[in-house]
Design a protein around this motif. Structure first.
Motif, PDB file in Angstrom:
ATOM      1  N   HIS A 125       0.832  -1.206   0.000  1.00 37.55           N
ATOM      2  CA  HIS A 125       0.000   0.000   0.000  1.00 37.55           C
ATOM      3  C   HIS A 125       0.869   1.260   0.000  1.00 37.55           C
ATOM      4  O   HIS A 125       0.599   2.204  -0.741  1.00 37.55           O
ATOM      5  N   LEU A 126       1.913   1.241   0.813  1.00 42.74           N
ATOM      6  CA  LEU A 126       2.816   2.398   0.859  1.00 42.74           C
ATOM      7  C   LEU A 126       3.564   2.594  -0.455  1.00 42.74           C
ATOM      8  O   LEU A 126       3.883   3.720  -0.831  1.00 42.74           O
ATOM      9  N   VAL A 127       3.824   1.508  -1.158  1.00 40.16           N
ATOM     10  CA  VAL A 127       4.530   1.611  -2.436  1.00 40.16           C
ATOM     11  C   VAL A 127       3.626   2.212  -3.512  1.00 40.16           C
ATOM     12  O   VAL A 127       4.048   3.080  -4.273  1.00 40.16           O
ATOM     13  N   VAL A 128       2.364   1.763  -3.581  1.00 39.10           N
ATOM     14  CA  VAL A 128       1.506   2.158  -4.703  1.00 39.10           C
ATOM     15  C   VAL A 128       0.622   3.374  -4.437  1.00 39.10           C
ATOM     16  O   VAL A 128       0.129   3.977  -5.383  1.00 39.10           O
ATOM     17  N   ASN A 129       0.417   3.758  -3.176  1.00 40.73           N
ATOM     18  CA  ASN A 129      -0.585   4.784  -2.897  1.00 40.73           C
ATOM     19  C   ASN A 129      -0.213   6.177  -3.391  1.00 40.73           C
ATOM     20  O   ASN A 129      -1.074   7.044  -3.473  1.00 40.73           O
ATOM     21  N   HIS A 130       1.033   6.403  -3.735  1.00 37.51           N
ATOM     22  CA  HIS A 130       1.439   7.714  -4.235  1.00 37.51           C
ATOM     23  C   HIS A 130       1.102   7.899  -5.716  1.00 37.51           C
ATOM     24  O   HIS A 130       0.885   9.021  -6.170  1.00 37.51           O
ATOM     25  N   PHE A 131       1.061   6.804  -6.452  1.00 42.08           N
ATOM     26  CA  PHE A 131       0.857   6.894  -7.896  1.00 42.08           C
ATOM     27  C   PHE A 131      -0.486   7.489  -8.313  1.00 42.08           C
ATOM     28  O   PHE A 131      -0.520   8.277  -9.268  1.00 42.08           O
ATOM     29  N   PRO A 132      -1.599   7.148  -7.662  1.00 45.73           N
ATOM     30  CA  PRO A 132      -2.862   7.772  -8.091  1.00 45.73           C
ATOM     31  C   PRO A 132      -2.839   9.297  -7.927  1.00 45.73           C
ATOM     32  O   PRO A 132      -3.345  10.015  -8.793  1.00 45.73           O
TER      33      PRO A 132
ATOM     34  N   VAL B 232      -3.630   8.688 -21.122  1.00 42.85           N
ATOM     35  CA  VAL B 232      -3.000   7.417 -20.739  1.00 42.85           C
ATOM     36  C   VAL B 232      -2.519   7.492 -19.287  1.00 42.85           C
ATOM     37  O   VAL B 232      -2.713   6.556 -18.509  1.00 42.85           O
ATOM     38  N   LEU B 233      -1.924   8.598 -18.918  1.00 48.49           N
ATOM     39  CA  LEU B 233      -1.454   8.779 -17.543  1.00 48.49           C
ATOM     40  C   LEU B 233      -2.615   8.750 -16.545  1.00 48.49           C
ATOM     41  O   LEU B 233      -2.506   8.151 -15.471  1.00 48.49           O
ATOM     42  N   LEU B 234      -3.737   9.345 -16.905  1.00 48.58           N
ATOM     43  CA  LEU B 234      -4.908   9.336 -16.029  1.00 48.58           C
ATOM     44  C   LEU B 234      -5.516   7.936 -15.911  1.00 48.58           C
ATOM     45  O   LEU B 234      -6.029   7.571 -14.847  1.00 48.58           O
ATOM     46  N   VAL B 235      -5.433   7.154 -16.966  1.00 51.04           N
ATOM     47  CA  VAL B 235      -5.889   5.758 -16.890  1.00 51.04           C
ATOM     48  C   VAL B 235      -4.988   4.979 -15.927  1.00 51.04           C
ATOM     49  O   VAL B 235      -5.476   4.208 -15.093  1.00 51.04           O
ATOM     50  N   PHE B 236      -3.682   5.192 -16.021  1.00 53.01           N
ATOM     51  CA  PHE B 236      -2.763   4.527 -15.094  1.00 53.01           C
ATOM     52  C   PHE B 236      -3.021   4.962 -13.655  1.00 53.01           C
ATOM     53  O   PHE B 236      -2.927   4.140 -12.732  1.00 53.01           O
ATOM     54  N   ALA B 237      -3.346   6.223 -13.444  1.00 51.53           N
ATOM     55  CA  ALA B 237      -3.677   6.692 -12.088  1.00 51.53           C
ATOM     56  C   ALA B 237      -4.888   5.941 -11.552  1.00 51.53           C
ATOM     57  O   ALA B 237      -4.926   5.559 -10.377  1.00 51.53           O
ATOM     58  N   ALA B 238      -5.884   5.709 -12.397  1.00 54.28           N
ATOM     59  CA  ALA B 238      -7.077   4.957 -11.984  1.00 54.28           C
ATOM     60  C   ALA B 238      -6.740   3.504 -11.663  1.00 54.28           C
ATOM     61  O   ALA B 238      -7.248   2.937 -10.689  1.00 54.28           O
ATOM     62  N   ILE B 239      -5.873   2.912 -12.457  1.00 55.09           N
ATOM     63  CA  ILE B 239      -5.454   1.526 -12.201  1.00 55.09           C
ATOM     64  C   ILE B 239      -4.731   1.430 -10.861  1.00 55.09           C
ATOM     65  O   ILE B 239      -4.989   0.533 -10.049  1.00 55.09           O
ATOM     66  N   PHE B 240      -3.843   2.378 -10.613  1.00 57.42           N
ATOM     67  CA  PHE B 240      -3.124   2.373  -9.338  1.00 57.42           C
ATOM     68  C   PHE B 240      -4.047   2.705  -8.169  1.00 57.42           C
ATOM     69  O   PHE B 240      -3.801   2.258  -7.046  1.00 57.42           O
TER      70      PHE B 240
ATOM     71  N   LEU C   6     -11.508   8.780  -9.569  1.00 56.53           N
ATOM     72  CA  LEU C   6     -10.450   8.380 -10.501  1.00 56.53           C
ATOM     73  C   LEU C   6     -10.924   7.322 -11.491  1.00 56.53           C
ATOM     74  O   LEU C   6     -10.494   7.320 -12.651  1.00 56.53           O
ATOM     75  N   TYR C   7     -11.814   6.433 -11.048  1.00 57.49           N
ATOM     76  CA  TYR C   7     -12.372   5.459 -11.993  1.00 57.49           C
ATOM     77  C   TYR C   7     -13.150   6.191 -13.088  1.00 57.49           C
ATOM     78  O   TYR C   7     -13.021   5.867 -14.278  1.00 57.49           O
ATOM     79  N   ALA C   8     -13.947   7.178 -12.694  1.00 61.94           N
ATOM     80  CA  ALA C   8     -14.696   7.972 -13.683  1.00 61.94           C
ATOM     81  C   ALA C   8     -13.739   8.733 -14.590  1.00 61.94           C
ATOM     82  O   ALA C   8     -13.936   8.794 -15.814  1.00 61.94           O
ATOM     83  N   THR C   9     -12.686   9.295 -13.996  1.00 62.87           N
ATOM     84  CA  THR C   9     -11.684  10.024 -14.791  1.00 62.87           C
ATOM     85  C   THR C   9     -11.009   9.081 -15.773  1.00 62.87           C
ATOM     86  O   THR C   9     -10.794   9.435 -16.939  1.00 62.87           O
ATOM     87  N   GLY C  10     -10.687   7.876 -15.324  1.00 63.78           N
ATOM     88  CA  GLY C  10     -10.062   6.888 -16.207  1.00 63.78           C
ATOM     89  C   GLY C  10     -10.965   6.487 -17.354  1.00 63.78           C
ATOM     90  O   GLY C  10     -10.523   6.374 -18.503  1.00 63.78           O
ATOM     91  N   ILE C  11     -12.238   6.296 -17.057  1.00 62.80           N
ATOM     92  CA  ILE C  11     -13.198   5.925 -18.103  1.00 62.80           C
ATOM     93  C   ILE C  11     -13.348   7.060 -19.118  1.00 62.80           C
ATOM     94  O   ILE C  11     -13.306   6.825 -20.334  1.00 62.80           O
ATOM     95  N   PHE C  12     -13.496   8.288 -18.623  1.00 56.60           N
ATOM     96  CA  PHE C  12     -13.616   9.416 -19.552  1.00 56.60           C
ATOM     97  C   PHE C  12     -12.314   9.651 -20.310  1.00 56.60           C
ATOM     98  O   PHE C  12     -12.334  10.109 -21.452  1.00 56.60           O
TER      99      PHE C  12
END
Length: 167
Positions: free
Chosen positions: A7-14, A42-50, A90-96
């Protein structure tokens, strides 16, 4: 690697991905450059994935720290509630972003509207992400909590009063 570590590793990426994606999207809109906008999408989609990965590891991280000294369940609950809202945004942002990317690549007439909807969502996510990051930091970093300064001053004052009373 346990859930707390992951969690500490990935929580900064979004949060960071959203901020960078937002900045790049603004640059793409100002420059009217589809390649720059597509990079932002593409970067915003990755933020949603993270965000999904971060949410998946959050419960395990909570289990590991909730009973530690100076960590209250109230602080964790506040962070969890904000994080859930951010994840949905972020999920909505990723979808849009995917819609905007598709319409941009196809030169569709709705690409401009999709860009602006994504922009508004990304602005909201960046603002909310700031609160989520701060509330997450407060879990282990007691020095950044709002009440830390007040508590420290009260402790110093009460210790001074006790020392004066003893003399």
């Amino acid at each position: 690697m346990n859930d707390a570590h992951l969690h500490l590793v990935v929580n900064h990426f979004p949060i960071i991905g959203t901020i960078f994606g937002l900045g790049i999207l603004i640059a793409g809109l100002v420059l009217k450059n589809n390649s720059v906008k597509n990079t932002a999408y593409v970067l915003l989609v990755f933020a949603a994935i993270f965000a999904f990965i971060s949410m998946s590891t959050g419960e395990g991280a909570e289990e590991m720290v909730e009973d530690m000294p100076n960590i209250g369940k109230q602080i964790i609950h506040k962070h969890e509630e904000l994080a859930e809202k951010l994840a949905l945004l972020l999920y909505a942002t990723g979808i849009f972003s995917l819609v905007a990317l598709y319409t941009s690549l196809k030169n569709h007439k709705f690409s401009k509207i999709a860009s602006y909807i994504t922009l508004v969502l990304a602005i909201g996510a960046a603002v909310l992400g700031s609160s989520v990051g701060t509330s997450g930091g407060e879990i282990r970093h007691t020095e950044i909590r709002d009440n830390t300064v007040n508590s420290a001053v009260e402790n110093v004052n009460s210790n001074s009063e006790n020392a004066t009373d003893e003399n």
